[in-house]
Design a protein around this motif. Structure first.
Motif, PDB file in Angstrom:
ATOM      1  N   LEU A  33       0.823  -1.206   0.000  1.00  0.00           N
ATOM      2  CA  LEU A  33       0.000   0.000   0.000  1.00  0.00           C
ATOM      3  C   LEU A  33       0.861   1.262   0.000  1.00  0.00           C
ATOM      4  CD1 LEU A  33      -2.627  -1.205   2.619  1.00  0.00           C
ATOM      5  CD2 LEU A  33      -2.775  -1.340   0.124  1.00  0.00           C
ATOM      6  N   ALA A  34       2.059   1.190   0.556  1.00  0.00           N
ATOM      7  CA  ALA A  34       2.949   2.356   0.617  1.00  0.00           C
ATOM      8  C   ALA A  34       3.624   2.631  -0.726  1.00  0.00           C
ATOM      9  CB  ALA A  34       4.006   2.165   1.701  1.00  0.00           C
ATOM     10  N   VAL A  35       3.898   1.603  -1.488  1.00  0.00           N
ATOM     11  CA  VAL A  35       4.632   1.806  -2.747  1.00  0.00           C
ATOM     12  C   VAL A  35       3.702   2.096  -3.921  1.00  0.00           C
ATOM     13  CG1 VAL A  35       6.556   0.363  -1.998  1.00  0.00           C
ATOM     14  CG2 VAL A  35       4.746  -0.653  -3.390  1.00  0.00           C
ATOM     15  N   ASN A  36       2.417   1.805  -3.753  1.00  0.00           N
ATOM     16  CA  ASN A  36       1.472   1.946  -4.861  1.00  0.00           C
ATOM     17  C   ASN A  36       1.000   3.380  -5.044  1.00  0.00           C
ATOM     18  OD1 ASN A  36       1.422  -0.661  -5.768  1.00  0.00           O
ATOM     19  ND2 ASN A  36      -0.380  -1.248  -4.625  1.00  0.00           N
ATOM     20  N   ASN A  37       1.429   3.969  -6.131  1.00  0.00           N
ATOM     21  CA  ASN A  37       0.849   5.220  -6.622  1.00  0.00           C
ATOM     22  C   ASN A  37       1.135   5.292  -8.113  1.00  0.00           C
ATOM     23  OD1 ASN A  37       3.344   6.732  -7.103  1.00  0.00           O
ATOM     24  ND2 ASN A  37       3.486   6.923  -4.887  1.00  0.00           N
ATOM     25  N   VAL A  38       0.421   6.117  -8.808  1.00  0.00           N
ATOM     26  CA  VAL A  38       0.508   6.175 -10.265  1.00  0.00           C
ATOM     27  C   VAL A  38       1.940   6.421 -10.726  1.00  0.00           C
ATOM     28  CG1 VAL A  38      -0.247   7.480 -12.288  1.00  0.00           C
ATOM     29  CG2 VAL A  38      -1.903   6.858 -10.544  1.00  0.00           C
ATOM     30  N   GLU A  39       2.668   7.268 -10.013  1.00  0.00           N
ATOM     31  CA  GLU A  39       4.035   7.601 -10.413  1.00  0.00           C
ATOM     32  C   GLU A  39       4.984   6.404 -10.288  1.00  0.00           C
ATOM     33  OE1 GLU A  39       2.290   9.503  -8.093  1.00  0.00           O
ATOM     34  OE2 GLU A  39       1.673  10.967  -9.599  1.00  0.00           O
ATOM     35  N   ASN A  40       4.715   5.519  -9.356  1.00  0.00           N
ATOM     36  CA  ASN A  40       5.607   4.377  -9.134  1.00  0.00           C
ATOM     37  C   ASN A  40       5.330   3.175 -10.025  1.00  0.00           C
ATOM     38  OD1 ASN A  40       6.935   5.776  -7.097  1.00  0.00           O
ATOM     39  ND2 ASN A  40       5.841   4.755  -5.441  1.00  0.00           N
ATOM     40  N   ILE A  41       4.166   3.095 -10.618  1.00  0.00           N
ATOM     41  CA  ILE A  41       3.787   1.881 -11.352  1.00  0.00           C
ATOM     42  C   ILE A  41       4.732   1.557 -12.507  1.00  0.00           C
ATOM     43  CG2 ILE A  41       1.954   0.754 -12.699  1.00  0.00           C
ATOM     44  CD1 ILE A  41       1.537   0.915  -9.573  1.00  0.00           C
ATOM     45  N   PRO A  42       5.143   2.516 -13.361  1.00  0.00           N
ATOM     46  CA  PRO A  42       6.101   2.145 -14.411  1.00  0.00           C
ATOM     47  C   PRO A  42       7.397   1.547 -13.846  1.00  0.00           C
ATOM     48  CG  PRO A  42       5.090   4.248 -14.931  1.00  0.00           C
ATOM     49  CD  PRO A  42       4.673   3.903 -13.520  1.00  0.00           C
ATOM     50  N   MET A  43       7.890   2.103 -12.743  1.00  0.00           N
ATOM     51  CA  MET A  43       9.097   1.570 -12.116  1.00  0.00           C
ATOM     52  C   MET A  43       8.832   0.154 -11.597  1.00  0.00           C
ATOM     53  SD  MET A  43      11.174   3.020  -8.784  1.00  0.00           S
ATOM     54  CE  MET A  43       9.718   2.848  -7.727  1.00  0.00           C
ATOM     55  N   ILE A  44       7.695  -0.048 -10.951  1.00  0.00           N
ATOM     56  CA  ILE A  44       7.350  -1.370 -10.439  1.00  0.00           C
ATOM     57  C   ILE A  44       7.257  -2.375 -11.586  1.00  0.00           C
ATOM     58  CG2 ILE A  44       5.472  -2.697  -9.356  1.00  0.00           C
ATOM     59  CD1 ILE A  44       5.053  -0.220  -7.512  1.00  0.00           C
ATOM     60  N   CYS A  45       6.690  -1.965 -12.701  1.00  0.00           N
ATOM     61  CA  CYS A  45       6.623  -2.850 -13.873  1.00  0.00           C
ATOM     62  C   CYS A  45       8.022  -3.213 -14.363  1.00  0.00           C
ATOM     63  CB  CYS A  45       5.821  -2.183 -14.988  1.00  0.00           C
ATOM     64  SG  CYS A  45       4.057  -2.050 -14.624  1.00  0.00           S
ATOM     65  N   SER A  46       8.941  -2.264 -14.311  1.00  0.00           N
ATOM     66  CA  SER A  46      10.313  -2.556 -14.756  1.00  0.00           C
ATOM     67  C   SER A  46      10.971  -3.585 -13.838  1.00  0.00           C
ATOM     68  CB  SER A  46      11.154  -1.276 -14.833  1.00  0.00           C
ATOM     69  OG  SER A  46      11.503  -0.792 -13.547  1.00  0.00           O
ATOM     70  N   PHE A  47      10.629  -3.587 -12.540  1.00  0.00           N
ATOM     71  CA  PHE A  47      11.173  -4.598 -11.632  1.00  0.00           C
ATOM     72  C   PHE A  47      10.677  -5.986 -12.024  1.00  0.00           C
ATOM     73  CE2 PHE A  47      11.008  -1.237  -8.004  1.00  0.00           C
ATOM     74  CZ  PHE A  47      12.180  -0.656  -8.452  1.00  0.00           C
ATOM     75  N   ILE A  48       9.422  -6.083 -12.396  1.00  0.00           N
ATOM     76  CA  ILE A  48       8.846  -7.377 -12.754  1.00  0.00           C
ATOM     77  C   ILE A  48       9.484  -7.916 -14.029  1.00  0.00           C
ATOM     78  CG2 ILE A  48       6.704  -8.549 -13.449  1.00  0.00           C
ATOM     79  CD1 ILE A  48       5.329  -6.524 -11.477  1.00  0.00           C
ATOM     80  N   ASP A  49       9.866  -7.016 -14.914  1.00  0.00           N
ATOM     81  CA  ASP A  49      10.516  -7.419 -16.161  1.00  0.00           C
ATOM     82  C   ASP A  49      12.017  -7.666 -16.002  1.00  0.00           C
ATOM     83  OD1 ASP A  49       8.336  -7.572 -17.860  1.00  0.00           O
ATOM     84  OD2 ASP A  49       8.538  -5.518 -18.587  1.00  0.00           O
ATOM     85  N   ASP A  50      12.565  -7.462 -14.818  1.00  0.00           N
ATOM     86  CA  ASP A  50      14.006  -7.599 -14.586  1.00  0.00           C
ATOM     87  C   ASP A  50      14.293  -8.841 -13.752  1.00  0.00           C
ATOM     88  OD1 ASP A  50      16.687  -7.361 -14.029  1.00  0.00           O
ATOM     89  OD2 ASP A  50      16.547  -5.351 -13.174  1.00  0.00           O
ATOM     90  N   ASP A  51      14.930  -9.830 -14.370  1.00  0.00           N
ATOM     91  CA  ASP A  51      15.247 -11.073 -13.661  1.00  0.00           C
ATOM     92  C   ASP A  51      16.188 -10.859 -12.479  1.00  0.00           C
ATOM     93  OD1 ASP A  51      13.647 -12.674 -15.248  1.00  0.00           O
ATOM     94  OD2 ASP A  51      15.262 -13.072 -16.690  1.00  0.00           O
ATOM     95  N   LYS A  52      16.879  -9.737 -12.434  1.00  0.00           N
ATOM     96  CA  LYS A  52      17.800  -9.451 -11.334  1.00  0.00           C
ATOM     97  C   LYS A  52      17.085  -8.930 -10.089  1.00  0.00           C
ATOM     98  CE  LYS A  52      21.512  -8.456 -14.533  1.00  0.00           C
ATOM     99  NZ  LYS A  52      22.265  -7.394 -15.175  1.00  0.00           N
ATOM    100  N   CYS A  53      15.838  -8.544 -10.242  1.00  0.00           N
ATOM    101  CA  CYS A  53      15.081  -8.025  -9.106  1.00  0.00           C
ATOM    102  C   CYS A  53      14.693  -9.180  -8.192  1.00  0.00           C
ATOM    103  CB  CYS A  53      13.831  -7.269  -9.556  1.00  0.00           C
ATOM    104  SG  CYS A  53      12.875  -6.611  -8.173  1.00  0.00           S
ATOM    105  N   GLN A  54      15.053  -9.059  -6.928  1.00  0.00           N
ATOM    106  CA  GLN A  54      14.807 -10.123  -5.959  1.00  0.00           C
ATOM    107  C   GLN A  54      13.402 -10.109  -5.386  1.00  0.00           C
ATOM    108  OE1 GLN A  54      17.926 -10.363  -3.026  1.00  0.00           O
ATOM    109  NE2 GLN A  54      19.399  -9.521  -4.458  1.00  0.00           N
TER     110      GLN A  54
END
Length: 130
Positions: A33-54
């Motif tokens: 709930l703390a990380v979710n906002n419209v500005e953060n979503i593109p960054m969050i999507c990039s984490f999901i697409d990055d195999d290096k993200c733990q």
């Protein structure tokens, strides 16, 4: 990483990114709930697409919470913003997990009566297959 729990609930994008690639545990219960906002979503999507993200599972779950909260709110302007955001991130989506979230989110926007907290809330069954 965070000075205290209060600061963890208002993280900067840089703090979120550092945490995403760290071995640190989640700083607080329901931190999605703390990380979710419209500005953060593109960054969050990039984490999901990055195999290096733990923390891919955490961030994928946060996306389902984000969509579920917006659709359940029934606030038309927020739903319009979500629709626009989905179209934007869809263009660069690489992984099936991210593409599936986009597809399911668009479906939920079109059919909000299909909302089910078990799938669109914390610990989404779409992510954790519980």
């Amino acid at each position: 990483m965070f000075r205290d729990i209060q600061h963890a609930w208002n993280p900067t994008q840089e703090e979120i990114k550092i945490w995403a690639y760290s071995d640190e545990q989640i700083p607080s219960q329901d931190w999605e709930l703390a990380v979710n906002n419209v500005e953060n979503i593109p960054m969050i999507c990039s984490f999901i697409d990055d195999d290096k993200c733990q923390k891919k599972t955490f961030f994928l779950s946060s996306l389902y919470v984000f969509t579920g909260d917006i659709v359940a709110s029934e606030i038309e302007s927020d739903i319009a913003d979500l629709t626009s955001l989905l179209d934007k991130v869809e263009k660069g989506a690489k992984t099936e997990e991210l593409k599936t979230w986009i597809y399911r989110s668009k479906h939920l926007i079109s059919y909000p009566q299909d909302y089910d907290y078990d799938y669109w809330g914390l610990f989404s069954k779409y992510v954790f297959n519980v």
